[in-house]
Design an enzyme around this catalytic site. Structure first.
Site, PDB file in Angstrom:
ATOM      1  N   ASP A  47       0.851  -1.305  -0.007  1.00 62.12           N
ATOM      2  CA  ASP A  47       0.041   0.123   0.200  1.00 62.12           C
ATOM      3  C   ASP A  47       0.892   1.274  -0.256  1.00 62.12           C
ATOM      4  O   ASP A  47       1.772   1.670   0.864  1.00 62.12           O
ATOM      5  CB  ASP A  47      -0.860   0.108   1.174  1.00 62.12           C
ATOM      6  CG  ASP A  47      -1.738   1.273   1.223  1.00 62.12           C
ATOM      7  OD1 ASP A  47      -3.008   1.007   0.824  1.00 62.12           O
ATOM      8  OD2 ASP A  47      -1.576   2.369   1.540  1.00 62.12           O
ATOM      9  N   TYR A  52       3.055   9.623  -0.559  1.00 61.86           N
ATOM     10  CA  TYR A  52       4.192   9.265   0.152  1.00 61.86           C
ATOM     11  C   TYR A  52       5.529   9.678  -0.560  1.00 61.86           C
ATOM     12  O   TYR A  52       6.514   8.947   0.055  1.00 61.86           O
ATOM     13  CB  TYR A  52       4.089   7.712   0.219  1.00 61.86           C
ATOM     14  CG  TYR A  52       2.795   7.279   1.066  1.00 61.86           C
ATOM     15  CD1 TYR A  52       1.942   8.233   1.594  1.00 61.86           C
ATOM     16  CD2 TYR A  52       2.385   5.965   1.116  1.00 61.86           C
ATOM     17  CE1 TYR A  52       0.649   8.135   2.252  1.00 61.86           C
ATOM     18  CE2 TYR A  52       1.240   5.786   1.883  1.00 61.86           C
ATOM     19  CZ  TYR A  52       0.505   6.452   2.456  1.00 61.86           C
ATOM     20  OH  TYR A  52      -0.782   6.084   3.125  1.00 61.86           O
ATOM     21  N   LYS A  77      -2.628   5.889  -4.331  1.00 63.02           N
ATOM     22  CA  LYS A  77      -3.997   6.806  -3.978  1.00 63.02           C
ATOM     23  C   LYS A  77      -3.384   8.054  -4.599  1.00 63.02           C
ATOM     24  O   LYS A  77      -2.220   8.573  -4.925  1.00 63.02           O
ATOM     25  CB  LYS A  77      -3.786   7.059  -2.550  1.00 63.02           C
ATOM     26  CG  LYS A  77      -3.909   5.811  -1.646  1.00 63.02           C
ATOM     27  CD  LYS A  77      -3.945   6.122  -0.476  1.00 63.02           C
ATOM     28  CE  LYS A  77      -3.784   4.714   0.520  1.00 63.02           C
ATOM     29  NZ  LYS A  77      -2.278   4.682   0.962  1.00 63.02           N
ATOM     30  N   HIS A 110      -7.435   9.707  -2.215  1.00 58.36           N
ATOM     31  CA  HIS A 110      -6.878   9.614  -0.913  1.00 58.36           C
ATOM     32  C   HIS A 110      -7.724  10.448   0.341  1.00 58.36           C
ATOM     33  O   HIS A 110      -7.692   9.906   1.499  1.00 58.36           O
ATOM     34  CB  HIS A 110      -5.308   9.978  -0.940  1.00 58.36           C
ATOM     35  CG  HIS A 110      -4.679   9.805   0.092  1.00 58.36           C
ATOM     36  ND1 HIS A 110      -2.928   9.748  -0.113  1.00 58.36           N
ATOM     37  CD2 HIS A 110      -4.541   9.453   1.380  1.00 58.36           C
ATOM     38  CE1 HIS A 110      -2.735   9.388   0.817  1.00 58.36           C
ATOM     39  NE2 HIS A 110      -3.381   9.205   1.839  1.00 58.36           N
ATOM     40  N   ARG A 237       9.945  -7.367  12.689  1.00 56.46           N
ATOM     41  CA  ARG A 237       8.832  -7.009  12.964  1.00 56.46           C
ATOM     42  C   ARG A 237       7.825  -7.474  11.904  1.00 56.46           C
ATOM     43  O   ARG A 237       6.745  -7.604  11.918  1.00 56.46           O
ATOM     44  CB  ARG A 237       8.702  -5.360  13.302  1.00 56.46           C
ATOM     45  CG  ARG A 237       8.924  -4.989  14.546  1.00 56.46           C
ATOM     46  CD  ARG A 237       8.254  -3.969  15.110  1.00 56.46           C
ATOM     47  NE  ARG A 237       8.162  -3.749  16.564  1.00 56.46           N
ATOM     48  CZ  ARG A 237       8.581  -2.435  16.920  1.00 56.46           C
ATOM     49  NH1 ARG A 237       8.378  -1.395  16.257  1.00 56.46           N
ATOM     50  NH2 ARG A 237       8.451  -2.383  18.454  1.00 56.46           N
ATOM     51  N   ASN A 241       4.321  -9.344  12.121  1.00 60.05           N
ATOM     52  CA  ASN A 241       3.127  -8.757  11.868  1.00 60.05           C
ATOM     53  C   ASN A 241       2.485  -9.686  10.971  1.00 60.05           C
ATOM     54  O   ASN A 241       1.150  -9.493  10.919  1.00 60.05           O
ATOM     55  CB  ASN A 241       3.344  -7.282  11.346  1.00 60.05           C
ATOM     56  CG  ASN A 241       3.654  -6.386  12.593  1.00 60.05           C
ATOM     57  OD1 ASN A 241       3.570  -6.861  13.543  1.00 60.05           O
ATOM     58  ND2 ASN A 241       4.230  -5.365  12.102  1.00 60.05           N
TER      59      ASN A 241
HETATM   60  P1  NAD Z   1       0.799   1.268  11.786  1.00 62.33           P
HETATM   61  O1  NAD Z   1      -0.536   1.228  12.741  1.00 62.33           O
HETATM   62  O2  NAD Z   1       1.139   0.355  10.827  1.00 62.33           O
HETATM   63  O3  NAD Z   1       2.049   1.639  12.697  1.00 62.33           O
HETATM   64  C1  NAD Z   1       3.185   1.809  12.270  1.00 62.33           C
HETATM   65  C2  NAD Z   1       4.020   2.136  13.535  1.00 62.33           C
HETATM   66  O4  NAD Z   1       4.057   0.906  14.448  1.00 62.33           O
HETATM   67  C3  NAD Z   1       5.424   2.550  13.035  1.00 62.33           C
HETATM   68  O5  NAD Z   1       5.988   3.490  13.971  1.00 62.33           O
HETATM   69  C4  NAD Z   1       6.258   0.864  13.715  1.00 62.33           C
HETATM   70  O6  NAD Z   1       7.645   0.935  13.996  1.00 62.33           O
HETATM   71  C5  NAD Z   1       5.170   0.505  14.685  1.00 62.33           C
HETATM   72  N1  NAD Z   1       5.286  -0.896  14.589  1.00 62.33           N
HETATM   73  C6  NAD Z   1       5.212  -1.698  13.705  1.00 62.33           C
HETATM   74  N2  NAD Z   1       4.847  -3.141  14.060  1.00 62.33           N
HETATM   75  C7  NAD Z   1       4.966  -3.020  15.386  1.00 62.33           C
HETATM   76  C8  NAD Z   1       4.851  -3.897  16.233  1.00 62.33           C
HETATM   77  N3  NAD Z   1       4.776  -5.444  15.851  1.00 62.33           N
HETATM   78  N4  NAD Z   1       4.868  -3.816  17.633  1.00 62.33           N
HETATM   79  C9  NAD Z   1       4.906  -2.497  18.077  1.00 62.33           C
HETATM   80  N5  NAD Z   1       5.119  -1.436  17.015  1.00 62.33           N
HETATM   81  C10 NAD Z   1       5.045  -1.901  15.706  1.00 62.33           C
HETATM   82  O7  NAD Z   1       0.665   2.853  11.276  1.00 62.33           O
HETATM   83  P2  NAD Z   1       0.722   3.395   9.562  1.00 62.33           P
HETATM   84  O8  NAD Z   1       1.991   2.979   8.861  1.00 62.33           O
HETATM   85  O9  NAD Z   1       0.529   4.791   9.581  1.00 62.33           O
HETATM   86  O10 NAD Z   1      -0.530   2.641   8.890  1.00 62.33           O
HETATM   87  C11 NAD Z   1      -0.326   1.452   7.737  1.00 62.33           C
HETATM   88  C12 NAD Z   1      -0.428   1.987   6.656  1.00 62.33           C
HETATM   89  O11 NAD Z   1      -1.693   2.385   6.155  1.00 62.33           O
HETATM   90  C13 NAD Z   1       0.642   3.056   6.130  1.00 62.33           C
HETATM   91  O12 NAD Z   1       1.847   2.390   6.074  1.00 62.33           O
HETATM   92  C14 NAD Z   1      -0.109   3.558   4.818  1.00 62.33           C
HETATM   93  O13 NAD Z   1      -0.005   2.428   3.754  1.00 62.33           O
HETATM   94  C15 NAD Z   1      -1.517   3.480   5.355  1.00 62.33           C
HETATM   95  N6  NAD Z   1      -2.120   4.863   5.781  1.00 62.33           N
HETATM   96  C16 NAD Z   1      -3.195   5.454   4.851  1.00 62.33           C
HETATM   97  C17 NAD Z   1      -3.572   6.533   5.444  1.00 62.33           C
HETATM   98  C18 NAD Z   1      -4.572   7.271   4.513  1.00 62.33           C
HETATM   99  O14 NAD Z   1      -4.870   8.452   4.732  1.00 62.33           O
HETATM  100  N7  NAD Z   1      -5.378   6.642   3.646  1.00 62.33           N
HETATM  101  C19 NAD Z   1      -3.139   7.090   6.543  1.00 62.33           C
HETATM  102  C20 NAD Z   1      -2.250   6.843   7.055  1.00 62.33           C
HETATM  103  C21 NAD Z   1      -1.507   5.379   6.756  1.00 62.33           C
END
Ligand code: NAD
Length: 287
Positions: A47, A52, A77, A110, A237, A241
């Site tokens: 994604d 980005y 997006k 987006h 991680r 995950n």
């Molecule tokens: P996320 O919830 O995936 O969290 C990422 C954070 O959590 C990072 O800081 C990472 O180091 C930490 N992390 C990862 N695995 C972990 C684990 N097992 N234990 C503890 N911490 C952990 O947040 P995100 O990246 O914002 O969201 C995922 C994806 O969603 C993004 O990468 C993006 O592709 C998408 N996104 C879309 C929008 C939108 O407006 N459509 C907004 C934000 C994100």
């Protein structure tokens, strides 16, 4: 290698329920490396977004992975700057050019501001032209959905919104279920929110299964039929995950996690001023 299940969207396109998000991973080689790692570990769903600034590295990683293109599900997006029919057509082509790919599996609007119906028409046209397999939206609350979607000729296949156990989007999910629109979670781990990752309920369930809190959170989400793509640049991680398909949560455990819902997130798409902030962001700075 972990077998990641897929679900079928309302347009019959199949999408792996777990993927890999690349928000905030820089374009200094880190995105390329992280995506290659994720693909090597067996993830087949990535994604990204024009905003980005890492579509080039995502595309390069996919092209050089050696994995047949049709085995990888790629989402990108369109940014609000490119809304309106003509601009959106160009935005689709700009994404494809940066990715270096012939088509995208899913392309989303987006954020829902400006000429959303015009941009949607362009996505429909790009889909008809074979440039996108499935089209959807993002950050639509029920109110915003009801404002725009009745103006569309076709239904979105997904709505990608903030979602995690602390913000379960119940009214939105009820609305989307009526049209079999899938919910995609952004921030499935609460973007690292310690209130979520250190929740005693999550910790308790994690220890009962010999799993990590992050794994229990992601397992809860996929068991709710929500599509997730957690982000991490650390191989251990990324691996942890995706290692969520060898256990399941009981109804009682699911209900305990359902009870963590606060009904509120960190991002409110209906906040006045949000649209102006987003419009000032130039996603073509790296064209
Ligand atoms: P996320 O919830 O995936 O969290 C990422 C954070 O959590 C990072 O800081 C990472 O180091 C930490 N992390 C990862 N695995 C972990 C684990 N097992 N234990 C503890 N911490 C952990 O947040 P995100 O990246 O914002 O969201 C995922 C994806 O969603 C993004 O990468 C993006 O592709 C998408 N996104 C879309 C929008 C939108 O407006 N459509 C907004 C934000 C994100």
């Amino acid at each position: 290698m972990t077998n990641i299940p897929s679900i079928t969207l309302n347009d019959n396109v199949s999408i792996p329920i777990l993927g890999f998000g690349v928000y905030l991973i820089p374009s200094d080689g880190s995105t390329y490396k992280a995506v290659r790692e994720a693909l090597d570990l067996g993830i087949r769903h990535i994604d990204t977004a024009a905003a980005y600034f890492n579509e080039r590295e995502v595309g390069k990683a996919i092209r050089e992975s050696g994995i047949p293109r049709e085995e990888i599900f790629l989402t990108s997006k369109l940014w609000v700057q490119d809304f309106g029919f003509d601009l959106a057509l160009k935005g689709v082509d700009a994404s494809l050019k940066k990715l270096g790919l012939d088509y995208m599996d899913l392309y989303l609007l987006h954020h829902p501001y400006g000429d959303v119906p015009g941009a949607w028409k362009a996505l429909e046209a790009a889909k008809a032209a074979g440039k996108i397999r499935s089209i959807g939206v993002s950050n639509m609350t029920p109110k915003i959905w009801n404002e725009f979607v009745p103006q569309f000729d076709s239904l979105p296949s997904v709505n990608q919104v903030e979602y995690n156990p602390l913000y379960q989007q119940k009214p939105l999910r009820e609305l989307l279920a009526k049209s079999s629109v899938a919910l995609e979670s952004w921030g499935p781990l609460g973007q690292g929110n310690p209130e979520l990752l250190s929740s005693p309920v999550i910790a308790d369930i994690a220890s009962a299964h010999g799993k990590q809190p992050g794994q229990v959170i992601l397992r809860f989400e996929v068991q709710e039929n929500v599509i997730v793509f957690p982000k991490s640049t650390k191989p251990e991680r990324i691996k942890s995950n995706m290692d969520i398909f060898d256990f399941s949560l009981t109804d009682e455990e699911m209900n305990r996690i359902r009870a963590l819902d606060t009904g509120k997130g960190r991002w409110n798409p209906e906040d006045p001023g949000v649209a102006d902030i987003l419009r000032n962001y130039d996603v073509h700075a790296d064209d």
